[in-house]
Write a protein that holds these residues in place. Structure first.
Motif, PDB file in Angstrom:
ATOM      1  N   ASP A 179       0.778  -1.159   0.130  1.00 34.72           N
ATOM      2  CA  ASP A 179      -0.073   0.080  -0.150  1.00 34.72           C
ATOM      3  C   ASP A 179       0.981   1.140  -0.078  1.00 34.72           C
ATOM      4  O   ASP A 179       2.226   1.149   0.157  1.00 34.72           O
ATOM      5  N   ILE A 180       0.245   2.451  -0.313  1.00 35.62           N
ATOM      6  CA  ILE A 180       1.085   3.640  -0.107  1.00 35.62           C
ATOM      7  C   ILE A 180       0.016   4.695   0.474  1.00 35.62           C
ATOM      8  O   ILE A 180      -0.838   4.904   0.118  1.00 35.62           O
ATOM      9  N   SER A 181       0.540   5.446   1.404  1.00 31.71           N
ATOM     10  CA  SER A 181      -0.055   6.699   1.833  1.00 31.71           C
ATOM     11  C   SER A 181       0.597   7.680   1.224  1.00 31.71           C
ATOM     12  O   SER A 181       1.473   8.281   1.351  1.00 31.71           O
ATOM     13  N   PHE A 182      -0.166   8.078   0.093  1.00 28.88           N
ATOM     14  CA  PHE A 182       0.353   9.044  -1.036  1.00 28.88           C
ATOM     15  C   PHE A 182       0.910  10.286  -0.435  1.00 28.88           C
ATOM     16  O   PHE A 182       0.109  11.006   0.441  1.00 28.88           O
ATOM     17  N   GLY A 183       1.745  10.898  -0.867  1.00 28.45           N
ATOM     18  CA  GLY A 183       2.551  12.022  -0.327  1.00 28.45           C
ATOM     19  C   GLY A 183       3.432  11.645   0.849  1.00 28.45           C
ATOM     20  O   GLY A 183       4.233  12.533   1.395  1.00 28.45           O
ATOM     21  N   TYR A 184       3.432  10.393   1.310  1.00 28.47           N
ATOM     22  CA  TYR A 184       4.489  10.116   2.206  1.00 28.47           C
ATOM     23  C   TYR A 184       5.123   8.881   2.082  1.00 28.47           C
ATOM     24  O   TYR A 184       6.018   8.579   1.269  1.00 28.47           O
ATOM     25  N   GLU A 185       4.614   7.525   2.564  1.00 27.06           N
ATOM     26  CA  GLU A 185       5.305   6.333   2.391  1.00 27.06           C
ATOM     27  C   GLU A 185       4.186   4.988   2.825  1.00 27.06           C
ATOM     28  O   GLU A 185       2.925   5.607   2.984  1.00 27.06           O
ATOM     29  N   GLY A 186       4.638   4.024   2.930  1.00 25.60           N
ATOM     30  CA  GLY A 186       3.913   2.933   3.215  1.00 25.60           C
ATOM     31  C   GLY A 186       3.229   3.024   4.685  1.00 25.60           C
ATOM     32  O   GLY A 186       4.147   3.583   5.590  1.00 25.60           O
ATOM     33  N   ALA A 187       2.098   2.668   5.137  1.00 24.67           N
ATOM     34  CA  ALA A 187       1.563   2.858   6.145  1.00 24.67           C
ATOM     35  C   ALA A 187       2.275   1.891   7.272  1.00 24.67           C
ATOM     36  O   ALA A 187       2.692   2.295   8.469  1.00 24.67           O
ATOM     37  N   VAL A 188       2.645   0.787   6.989  1.00 25.02           N
ATOM     38  CA  VAL A 188       3.311  -0.259   7.948  1.00 25.02           C
ATOM     39  C   VAL A 188       4.761   0.593   8.287  1.00 25.02           C
ATOM     40  O   VAL A 188       5.131   0.361   9.355  1.00 25.02           O
ATOM     41  N   ALA A 189       5.147   1.002   7.082  1.00 29.61           N
ATOM     42  CA  ALA A 189       6.684   1.488   7.271  1.00 29.61           C
ATOM     43  C   ALA A 189       6.565   2.791   8.234  1.00 29.61           C
ATOM     44  O   ALA A 189       7.564   2.825   9.259  1.00 29.61           O
ATOM     45  N   SER A 190       5.796   3.468   8.013  1.00 37.81           N
ATOM     46  CA  SER A 190       5.592   4.766   9.005  1.00 37.81           C
ATOM     47  C   SER A 190       5.582   4.255  10.742  1.00 37.81           C
ATOM     48  O   SER A 190       6.088   4.810  11.440  1.00 37.81           O
ATOM     49  N   ASP A 191       4.490   3.047  10.725  1.00 38.91           N
ATOM     50  CA  ASP A 191       4.511   2.750  11.966  1.00 38.91           C
ATOM     51  C   ASP A 191       5.684   1.917  12.595  1.00 38.91           C
ATOM     52  O   ASP A 191       6.164   2.218  13.713  1.00 38.91           O
ATOM     53  N   ILE A 192       6.432   1.365  11.873  1.00 36.91           N
ATOM     54  CA  ILE A 192       7.700   0.677  12.424  1.00 36.91           C
ATOM     55  C   ILE A 192       8.502   1.758  12.584  1.00 36.91           C
ATOM     56  O   ILE A 192       9.278   1.866  13.607  1.00 36.91           O
ATOM     57  N   LYS A 193       8.825   2.689  11.820  1.00 41.55           N
ATOM     58  CA  LYS A 193       9.727   3.753  11.834  1.00 41.55           C
ATOM     59  C   LYS A 193       9.579   4.631  12.983  1.00 41.55           C
ATOM     60  O   LYS A 193      10.489   4.930  13.449  1.00 41.55           O
ATOM     61  N   SER A 194       8.379   4.779  13.297  1.00 38.99           N
ATOM     62  CA  SER A 194       7.852   5.705  14.272  1.00 38.99           C
ATOM     63  C   SER A 194       8.384   4.840  15.760  1.00 38.99           C
ATOM     64  O   SER A 194       8.792   5.393  16.863  1.00 38.99           O
ATOM     65  N   ALA A 195       8.472   3.409  15.695  1.00 37.39           N
ATOM     66  CA  ALA A 195       8.546   2.584  16.773  1.00 37.39           C
ATOM     67  C   ALA A 195      10.125   2.653  16.947  1.00 37.39           C
ATOM     68  O   ALA A 195      10.661   2.751  18.236  1.00 37.39           O
ATOM     69  N   LEU A 196      10.801   2.801  15.932  1.00 31.44           N
ATOM     70  CA  LEU A 196      12.411   2.943  16.158  1.00 31.44           C
ATOM     71  C   LEU A 196      13.136   4.232  16.178  1.00 31.44           C
ATOM     72  O   LEU A 196      13.985   4.420  16.330  1.00 31.44           O
ATOM     73  N   ALA A 197      12.196   5.208  16.175  1.00 33.15           N
ATOM     74  CA  ALA A 197      12.561   6.638  15.976  1.00 33.15           C
ATOM     75  C   ALA A 197      13.654   6.940  17.059  1.00 33.15           C
ATOM     76  O   ALA A 197      14.775   7.504  16.985  1.00 33.15           O
ATOM     77  N   SER A 198      13.309   6.476  18.482  1.00 28.98           N
ATOM     78  CA  SER A 198      14.363   6.483  19.564  1.00 28.98           C
ATOM     79  C   SER A 198      15.720   6.186  19.492  1.00 28.98           C
ATOM     80  O   SER A 198      16.647   6.443  19.793  1.00 28.98           O
ATOM     81  N   SER A 199      15.952   5.012  18.360  1.00 29.64           N
ATOM     82  CA  SER A 199      16.814   4.320  18.180  1.00 29.64           C
ATOM     83  C   SER A 199      17.850   4.944  17.277  1.00 29.64           C
ATOM     84  O   SER A 199      18.942   4.513  17.452  1.00 29.64           O
TER      85      SER A 199
END
Lengths: 298, 397, 103
Positions: free
Chosen positions: B328-348
């Motif tokens: 999938d893609i959230s047009f204008g940004y990236e895939g929805a799953v990626a956004s969620d995983i990356k936000s979990a990884l943000a502090s790392s």
């Protein structure tokens, strides 16, 4: 026939926040007096849900579900099926929806439920506009009415189209029972409710509910206006059963439409030409009613 | 998945049929359902079960998906167990009702056959239909094959109806690739399922002795607390999902690992994360690359909501690069799953080592070659090569 | 009692006390609903024949018929005047709010 002294003193709809004089309360409480406490009420977005279920003040004493605008028919289907699947046979499921919730956004779900023959009672209380959101027109707003989104103006006489005929739409489904009613004729309404109790399958009552706020009349005139609607032929009381329509009230002569229109702010802008338009529409409707449902039954 | 089935009853079923059998075994009282490709076989099989008295339920031919969910809600209100199934446009059409059902805490289970959303119109698979329903308050699980689909329908009821959860569950299965692919599927015995999943005794249903007004209006003063309850239920669900997986595995011999399943991740340097049918193909690629001595691993993200945020936080210490496959893609940004995983990884600070691969849109094949290419790009990243954060895989030009 | 009575509602004081989802006990009245009343109905009982049309029509259901004489629950009467307007015996008069108590 319903006798007043036999009616329960219990009030199953009480303390609600509807505008003073609104027929909605009369309709809800009388319907539940007839059906009794083993009734579940489905309430789509409308005045009827908004004024009755504001936490923590819960105005129905029977179980109720506030639900989506478009889905009354389908929610009733689900309740009915769920009860049947669990062997419960002594519970009524009742939908209380407005004119917009029935004839506009809810028509598909209602048509589906009636076509399937699911067991429920559906009351469309018709105050002839989206009153809850501030008097916007629906497909049941009568021709010539001034609403907040069909305003009268230099280039407009208000609502352009006559009321959609919901009763005939239900008849087209060959529904087991359909009726029109009015909050100004409470005994007629209660007798019709009484009939819905004993019949299986979909039952539909389209009840006129004059709205002091939206139509623009004093709160003590709800019944007077409701009666005038019937006496002027702007509304009629009928029921459809066993494939036949019976007119409950047949005025010998219809009173002039002006008597009805003049008492309401929503029609006050009308001039002779537009009143003539309304009169002609009424007359053509009544020609059809007399041909189809009065003369043929004689 | 560890398969040590105890009482084997294998049949050759496609994914939709597996779902139909799963639903049948759960003995739902009410099934309001509307046909849509590629979910239709579910509708057909269940109607056949009912027509032949193999299933005792109220099967309702609703006139829309919105009405399907309305009817399921009405049924749940009166204490009935309700099941429905949909896909794509149908899921979009019932969007409003998804909020109603989760907000009023009705533990309904629904299968969704993942299919792309118009326009351009297309009946084949991607996951944007269900990912776009992220915020509707439904638990979402994505399955890899027909067996898991059948098993997760059963588990879904155990999760949804748990006292700590009371939240609806959407079981997502990839359209056509899984819904229409025949595999050997073990159909559990009815008495075993009955033991695993007792009859539904709703805590959130009408009771004439104690009448309640359901789904009432909650003013600004009270509304937010009810939303917080939903968040709590989702948090609780994480534990319940693990418990149910264990209980199910103990009974039926199949464990799925809860929120995520790792495949050959223990010493992996680079990993791919994906959901649904793509996992099956990816396992083969992992095995092949492992044979070549390459330390690749695979994470099967099973539950998208509740999201295994703790798991992904812990993962950043273990690997050198991560690829996230989004169908999938959230047009204008990236895939929805990626956004969620990356936000979990943000502090790392690990996000620079993450590539989001957009693939398999509207049924486009995700081949073994593509997956191998993704792994190679991740290795490149670990070696200091420049890689774009967002990459479309399998694009024509 | 035939009509629901006002109860002292105990609001949840913690998340644990919240109901499971947005539902609440039915038929619960926590406050009167008469603040918008400008006029009050007064029944002249000698004139009343107990035809009960007012009891049937009242949108609020505030008229009680259990006892010898009709009674009105002024906690929930909105003073719409429908009963007075429709009474066939003119046995109900609307009086300015406050004056009813003085009579």
């Amino acid at each position: 026939m319903v006798k007043v002294k036999n009616l329960t003193d219990k009030e199953y709809l009480y303390g609600h926040k509807a505008c003073p004089g609104c027929g909605l309360g009369t309709i809800g409480r009388l319907a539940l007096k007839i059906l009794g406490e083993r009734t579940i009420v489905a309430l789509p977005a409308s005045c009827m849900s908004t004024v009755t279920t504001q936490y923590p003040q819960m105005n129905y004493s029977v179980p109720s579900l506030t639900m989506a605008f478009a889905g009354t028919g389908a929610v009733l289907t689900g309740m009915s099926a769920g009860l049947k699947a669990q062997g419960v046979t002594d519970v009524h499921v009742l939908g209380l929806a407005g004119d917009g919730g029935t004839a506009d956004i809810g028509l598909q779900a209602l048509s589906g439920a009636v076509e399937r023959g699911d067991d429920f009672i559906y009351i469309c209380y018709d105050n002839e506009a989206y009153m809850n959101t501030g008097v916007q027109r629906s497909s049941l707003t009568p021709i010539g009415a001034n609403t907040t989104n069909s305003p009268s103006g230099t280039a407009s006489y208000g609502e352009k189209k006559p009321k959609k005929n919901l009763f005939e739409i239900m008849i087209a489904h060959r529904i087991p029972y359909a009726a029109t009613a009015s909050s100004a004729y409470p005994y007629d309404f209660m007798n019709k409710m009484e009939k819905t109790k004993s019949l299986r399958g979909p039952k539909f009552i389209h009840i006129m509910c004059p709205c002091p706020t939206g139509w623009g009349f004093a709160s003590d005139l709800t019944v007077e206006i409701g009666k005038l609607a019937v006496e002027t032929g702007m509304w009629y009381l009928a029921e459809y059963e066993n494939g036949k329509v019976k007119m409950n009230v047949i005025p010998k002569t219809l009173k002039p439409v002006e008597e009805y229109l003049i008492k309401q702010r929503r029609f006050r802008h009308l001039n002779e030409d537009t009143i003539k338009l309304i009169r002609e529409h009424r007359d053509s409707e009544w020609r059809i009613i007399r041909e189809r449902w009065v003369l043929s039954n004689c | 998945m560890i398969n040590k089935s105890k009482s084997s009853n294998l049949d050759f079923l496609n994914g939709d049929e597996a779902v139909a059998y799963g639903a049948k075994l759960c003995r739902p009282h009410v099934i309001p359902v509307y046909p849509i490709t590629p979910q239709t076989i579910v509708v057909e099989r269940i109607s056949e079960f009912v027509a032949n008295k193999l299933m005792d339920c109220e099967y309702i031919h609703v006139e829309s998906e919105h009405s399907a969910m309305c009817a399921a809600m009405g049924a749940s209100l009166v204490g009935a167990r309700a099941f429905t199934a949909t896909s794509s446009q149908g899921l979009a059409y019932m969007h409003e009702m998804l909020h109603y059902v989760s907000g009023s805490r009705f533990p309904i289970v629904m299968m969704n056959a993942n299919r792309t959303l118009a326009a351009p119109w297309n009946i084949f698979g991607d996951q944007r239909d269900s990912l776009a329903q992220r915020d509707t308050g439904w638990i979402q699980v994505y399955v890899e094959n027909g067996q898991e689909a059948l098993d997760m329908i059963i588990q879904a009821y155990a999760i949804a109806e748990d006292d700590r959860v009371y939240t609806p569950v959407m079981v997502n299965i990839d359209g056509f690739v899984n819904t229409h692919t025949y595999e050997l599927v073990d159909i559990p015995q009815q008495n075993d399922v009955d033991e695993f999943l007792p009859p539904f005794k709703s805590k959130n249903a009408i009771d004439f002795n104690h009448p309640r007004s359901f789904c009432m209006t909650a003013s600004t003063e009270w509304n937010m607390e009810f939303r917080y309850q939903q968040q709590q239920a989702m948090d609780n669900a994480k534990k319940v999902i693990e418990e149910v997986d264990k209980k199910f595995g103990d009974k039926f011999g199949r464990y799925y690992g809860g929120l995520v399943e790792e495949y050959r991740c223990a010493d992996a340097e680079v990993i791919l994360v994906g959901m649904g049918s793509i996992i099956g193909t990816s396992r083969i690629v992992v095995d092949k690359m492992r044979d070549m001595g390459l330390k690749v691993g695979l994470v099967k993200l099973r539950f998208y909501r509740p999201f295994p945020v703790e798991y992904f936080k812990g993962l950043s210490n273990r690997v050198k690069a991560m690829g996230i496959i989004d169908r999938d893609i959230s047009f204008g940004y990236e895939g929805a799953v990626a956004s969620d995983i990356k936000s979990a990884l943000a502090s790392s600070g690990f996000c620079s080592k993450v590539i989001n691969f957009i693939a398999g849109i509207a049924g486009r094949d995700i081949t073994k070659e593509y997956i191998e290419e993704m792994y190679n790009k991740l290795f490149g990243l670990t070696q200091g090569h420049d890689e774009k954060e967002l990459q479309f895989i399998g694009l024509r030009w | 009692m035939a009509k629901p009575q006002i109860v002292k509602f105990k609001f949840p004081e913690s998340l644990e006390e919240m109901p499971l989802g947005p539902s609440a006990a039915a038929g619960i009245l926590t406050e009167p609903n008469a603040g918008w009343r400008v006029q009050s109905p007064v029944i002249e009982h000698p004139k009343c024949t107990k035809c009960l049309l007012c009891w049937v029509l009242c949108p609020e259901g505030v008229i009680g018929k259990e006892n010898e004489q009709l009674e009105i629950d002024m906690n929930y009467c909105k003073g719409c005047g429908l009963c007075a307007h429709e009474c066939p015996k003119d046995a109900i008069t609307m009086v300015q709010e406050g004056e009813a108590d003085d009579q």
